[in-house]
Structure formats: structure tokens, C-alpha cells
Design an enzyme around this catalytic site. Structure first.
Site, PDB file in Angstrom:
ATOM      1  N   LEU A 126       0.822  -1.214   0.000  1.00 49.55           N
ATOM      2  CA  LEU A 126       0.000   0.000   0.000  1.00 49.55           C
ATOM      3  C   LEU A 126       0.856   1.263   0.000  1.00 49.55           C
ATOM      4  O   LEU A 126       0.373   2.348   0.268  1.00 49.55           O
ATOM      5  CB  LEU A 126      -0.944  -0.006   1.212  1.00 49.55           C
ATOM      6  CG  LEU A 126      -1.908  -1.197   1.271  1.00 49.55           C
ATOM      7  CD1 LEU A 126      -2.723  -1.165   2.555  1.00 49.55           C
ATOM      8  CD2 LEU A 126      -2.847  -1.211   0.060  1.00 49.55           C
ATOM      9  N   ASP A 173       3.608   5.492  -7.234  1.00 46.21           N
ATOM     10  CA  ASP A 173       3.241   5.626  -5.824  1.00 46.21           C
ATOM     11  C   ASP A 173       3.383   7.066  -5.342  1.00 46.21           C
ATOM     12  O   ASP A 173       2.512   7.592  -4.633  1.00 46.21           O
ATOM     13  CB  ASP A 173       4.121   4.713  -4.956  1.00 46.21           C
ATOM     14  CG  ASP A 173       4.066   3.272  -5.429  1.00 46.21           C
ATOM     15  OD1 ASP A 173       3.121   2.935  -6.169  1.00 46.21           O
ATOM     16  OD2 ASP A 173       4.978   2.494  -5.079  1.00 46.21           O
ATOM     17  N   TYR A 222      11.567  -7.916  -8.621  1.00 47.48           N
ATOM     18  CA  TYR A 222      11.104  -6.632  -9.180  1.00 47.48           C
ATOM     19  C   TYR A 222      12.141  -6.123 -10.197  1.00 47.48           C
ATOM     20  O   TYR A 222      11.801  -5.764 -11.325  1.00 47.48           O
ATOM     21  CB  TYR A 222      10.901  -5.622  -8.057  1.00 47.48           C
ATOM     22  CG  TYR A 222      10.256  -4.317  -8.488  1.00 47.48           C
ATOM     23  CD1 TYR A 222       8.879  -4.204  -8.620  1.00 47.48           C
ATOM     24  CD2 TYR A 222      11.035  -3.193  -8.753  1.00 47.48           C
ATOM     25  CE1 TYR A 222       8.283  -3.007  -9.004  1.00 47.48           C
ATOM     26  CE2 TYR A 222      10.453  -1.988  -9.135  1.00 47.48           C
ATOM     27  CZ  TYR A 222       9.083  -1.903  -9.256  1.00 47.48           C
ATOM     28  OH  TYR A 222       8.505  -0.707  -9.631  1.00 47.48           O
TER      29      TYR A 222
HETATM   30  C1  GLA Z   1       5.538  -0.985  -6.691  1.00 49.62           C
HETATM   31  C2  GLA Z   1       6.380   0.175  -7.230  1.00 49.62           C
HETATM   32  C3  GLA Z   1       5.589   0.960  -8.276  1.00 49.62           C
HETATM   33  C4  GLA Z   1       5.016   0.022  -9.345  1.00 49.62           C
HETATM   34  C5  GLA Z   1       4.300  -1.159  -8.696  1.00 49.62           C
HETATM   35  C6  GLA Z   1       3.845  -2.174  -9.712  1.00 49.62           C
HETATM   36  O1  GLA Z   1       4.456  -0.486  -5.979  1.00 49.62           O
HETATM   37  O2  GLA Z   1       6.767   1.037  -6.199  1.00 49.62           O
HETATM   38  O3  GLA Z   1       6.413   1.954  -8.854  1.00 49.62           O
HETATM   39  O4  GLA Z   1       6.018  -0.414 -10.211  1.00 49.62           O
HETATM   40  O5  GLA Z   1       5.111  -1.813  -7.751  1.00 49.62           O
HETATM   41  O6  GLA Z   1       2.864  -1.651 -10.517  1.00 49.62           O
END
Ligand code: GLA
Length: 388
Positions: A126, A173, A222
């Protein structure tokens, strides 16, 4: 005054023996749709939620920087000169990174005290980290009366996370935390940074289900996905000269060339290309209040993240399956980076009780874990909450 604001002021007073000068707050976020597209210069549709990080700040007469976190009940002490260090220091790296970059932009800092108080669950997908960065930046800019345009502010916070925390996240985010608006999702083009507010449907509740599986975004997967996307662009550019990112590949071009890609890269690219299309369609659906089509897109997004992007988990899939078999649920999908964290469910108000019951009954049986459920309202982005 909200309880959280009161708490932040009181905790500051308790810790530093005087009133803070300013308090700022920034929200966590969910993402309605558009996952793993931001770092591919694509489209996203996040929304700020009513779980917030509060940062209370005040100046000091020396060169010290003291940062107290309510969640960790610890104080970290440093000096203005040491802020530039890129050494990883857990939660303190977020505010320190922000302070250092604010200083780099020409804001003349003196010593200062910061108190952090948060209601955003951590490591639940979140974006508690973006909320912390943005609330810190806003508090400090307000404290030193240093103006900064909101896009620059979001970018600065993203840079702090990239460089000081070592997470190569995209911009979603931080933009959601800065630009969020009560009752609306934020349709953001991560290339042009153009954004538009899209109404969240009335009569629909947003239920966040934290799977209880903590994920570290810094973990290798990631970064690996980002690398795979880069490779897919490199491969495709041989046939589609001039493309710079997967954003430049439309569905027709992808279908024409997909067989030239190695199977893993093909799946990754297919997710990103199709997800961008789904975001555009979802925005149109919400504008028309076409919840039937919106529903399909939400489930398709989850499936694509599960099968093609391979970032879902057994627990996230369980939440989506339980939700999908409950009456009145419009859609459910993982939100954020995946590999754990939270799934979101869109449910008609009158069916909320049934969904809650089903998740509480069935999720532990399937996964052996307890779900954490939060009803979230779509809230405003960052703001200065208080000034002495
Ligand atoms: C995390 C990263 C975002 C985005 C999401 C996947 O929340 O902080 O920048 O890449 O994953 O959509």
C-alpha cells in the site's frame, strides 16, 4: 482535528519537549489497474487511500537531525553534513534521502526534529514508503518555506527511494501520494506525466485484503522484471525501430512480432502491452459507469499478472478466487508489486458483509494465514495539516 494529527503533535511534544512547527501528511495508495506499467513509461490508475503517514517537524539550533518513528519506537540521530550518505539504514533511509535531496535542490536546512506517525500498514503493498517520503518532503518544505512544484516533489521522492533506499520503483506511488483526490482515481501517463481524475463508482466499496505475506520490493524479482522488459524492448526494436519502451508497442505490433521473442520475454511484454490497453478501457468504463466491462478488465489484469508477468502468489490468487465467487463483487486483483502484499476487491455496498465473511472463513482454510481486511475510502493526496 483528527486523532492522528493530535497523536503526531502529542508524540512530538513528548519526544522533543516542545510543539512542532508544522505537520504534513501523505496517503498510502491502491492501484485500480495498470500494474508494472509505470517503469515501462505506461499508464496507471492508482488512488490515494485514507491511511496516512503524518510527519511533524520543527527546527533546532544546532546541526543535528533527529528522526523519531512511532511505529519503530526508535530515534535516529544524524547531522546535516551526513545526510548525503547512501548507506542503507532501514526506515530512516526514506526521510534521510528526502532531506538530502531537498538540500541538494537549494533549500537551506538547519538542524531539525522529525516525528513520524503512520496508519499505513507496512510491506502490505500500500506504498507506506511513498507516503513517508512525500509527507517528509512536504513537512520540510513547509518548515523552511521553500516552494516546489508538486510534480518536482513527487519526482524528488521517487529519486530518494531509487538512490537512498535502493529500490528502482517507477513513479506511480509518489504521484498518487501527491496528487490523489477524494472520490477519484488518478489516471497517470508515466511518460508525459499528464494526469486526469476519474470518478470512483458510487455504491461500491473498496476492500483491501492484506495477505499477511510480507514482501520486500527490493527483492530480486522486481528488478528482474524491469530487466526482462528492457530486453524485450531491445529484441523488438530490431523489428520496430524507434521504440524506446514497451509503451511504444501497441497490441497489433506486438501480435505481429511476439513469436520473435523468447517465451519468457514474450509473456512479460504481453502483460505490459495488454495492461496499458486495459487501463485506457477501464478509464472509459468508469467515466460511463460501465461496471460490467470494468469487472472483466480487473479480472483480466489479475490473470495477466499471474500467468504472464508471474508476480502473483497463492495467497493473492486465493483472495481473488474467493471474491470472484461472492455475489456483488465487481472485481478483485492484486495491487502493487505483488509476491505477497495486498489484493483489492470492489464490492457493492450491500454485499460487503458476505465478502468479509467469505474471506474470513475461506482464506485461512486455503492458506493457513489470517487475512487483514481494511475498508478504504479514496482520500486526498498530501497536505500540510497544521502550522504553529
Ligand atoms: C511498486 C512500485 C511501483 C510500481 C508497482 C507495480 O508499488 O513502487 O512503482 O512499479 O510496484 O505496478
Amino acid at each position: 482535528m483528527t486523532d492522528l494529527l493530535d497523536n503526531a503533535i502529542e508524540a512530538y511534544r513528548h519526544t522533543f519537549g516542545e510543539e512542532p512547527t508544522v505537520v504534513a501528511s501523505a496517503p498510502g495508495r491502491i492501484n485500480l489497474i495498470g500494474e508494472h506499467t509505470d517503469y515501462n513509461e505506461g499508464l496507471v490508475l492508482p488512488a490515494a487511500i485514507d491511511r496516512r503517514v503524518y510527519v511533524a517537524a520543527g527546527t533546532r539550533s544546532d546541526q543535528q537531525v533527529l528522526i523519531f518513528s512511532n511505529s519503530y519506537n526508535t530515534i535516529v540521530t544524524t547531522t546535516l553534513d551526513a545526510l548525503g550518505s547512501r548507506q542503507r539504514e532501514g526506515w530512516a533511509s526514506y526521510p534521510k534521502g528526502v532531506l538530502s535531496l531537498v538540500q541538494e535542490r537549494g533549500c537551506k536546512l538547519t538542524g531539525l526534529n522529525l516525528l513520524i506517525s503512520s496508519s499505513v500498514p507496512e510491506k502490505a503493498g500500500l506504498s507506506s514508503s511513498a507516503a513517508l517520503e512525500v509527507a517528509t518532503a512536504l513537512a520540510v518544505l513547509e518548515l523552511f518555506q521553500f516552494p516546489m512544484d508538486p510534480t518536482q516533489l513527487a519526482r524528488l521522492c521517487q529519486k530518494a527511494e531509487n538512490e537512498f533506499v535502493g529500490v528502482s520503483c517507477g513513479a506511480m506511488d509518489q504521484f498518487a501520494a501527491v496528487f490523489g483526490k477524494k472520490g477519484y482515481a488518478l489516471f497517470l501517463d508515466c511518460r508525459s506525466l499528464h494526469s486526469e481524475f476519474v470518478p470512483f463508482p458510487e455504491g461500491v466499496l473498496l476492500l483491501v485484503c492484506d495477505t499477511g505475506v510480507k514482501r520486500e520490493l527490493g527483492s530480486t524479482e522486481y528488478g528482474r522484471r524491469q530487466e526482462e522488459c528492457r530486453q524485450a524492448v531491445e529484441e523488438l526494436a530490431r523489428y520496430l525501430p524507434g521504440i524506446r519502451s514497451l509503451r511504444d508497442v501497441d497490441v497489433a505490433a506486438f501480435l505481429q512480432h511476439e513469436n520473435l521473442l523468447d517465451p519468457t520475454l514474450r509473456k512479460r511484454a504481453r502483460h505490459v502491452v495488454s495492461e496499458n490497453t486495459r487501463v485506457r478501457a477501464a478509464v472509459e468504463d468508469l467515466k460511463k459507469n460501465d461496471l460490467d466491462d470494468f469487472s472483466k478488465l480487473i479480472y483480466q489484469s489479475h490473470l495477466s499478472l499471474k500467468r504472464d508477468y508471474e508476480v502473483s502468489s497463492r495467497e493473492l490468487d486465493a483472495v481473488v478466487d474467493i471474491a470472484a465467487s461472492t455475489d456483488g463483487v465487481i472485481g478483485a486483483r492484486m495491487t502493487g508489486a505483488g509476491f505477497g502484499g495486498s489484493a483489492i476487491c470492489f464490492v457493492m455496498e450491500e454485499n460487503f458483509g458476505e465478502l468479509k465473511f467469505n474471506l474470513e472463513e475461506m482464506y485461512p482454510r486455503i492458506t493457513g494465514r489470517q487475512p487483514q481486511l481494511y475498508i478504504c475510502e479514496i482520500d486526498d493526496g498530501a497536505k500540510v495539516e497544521w502550522r504553529r
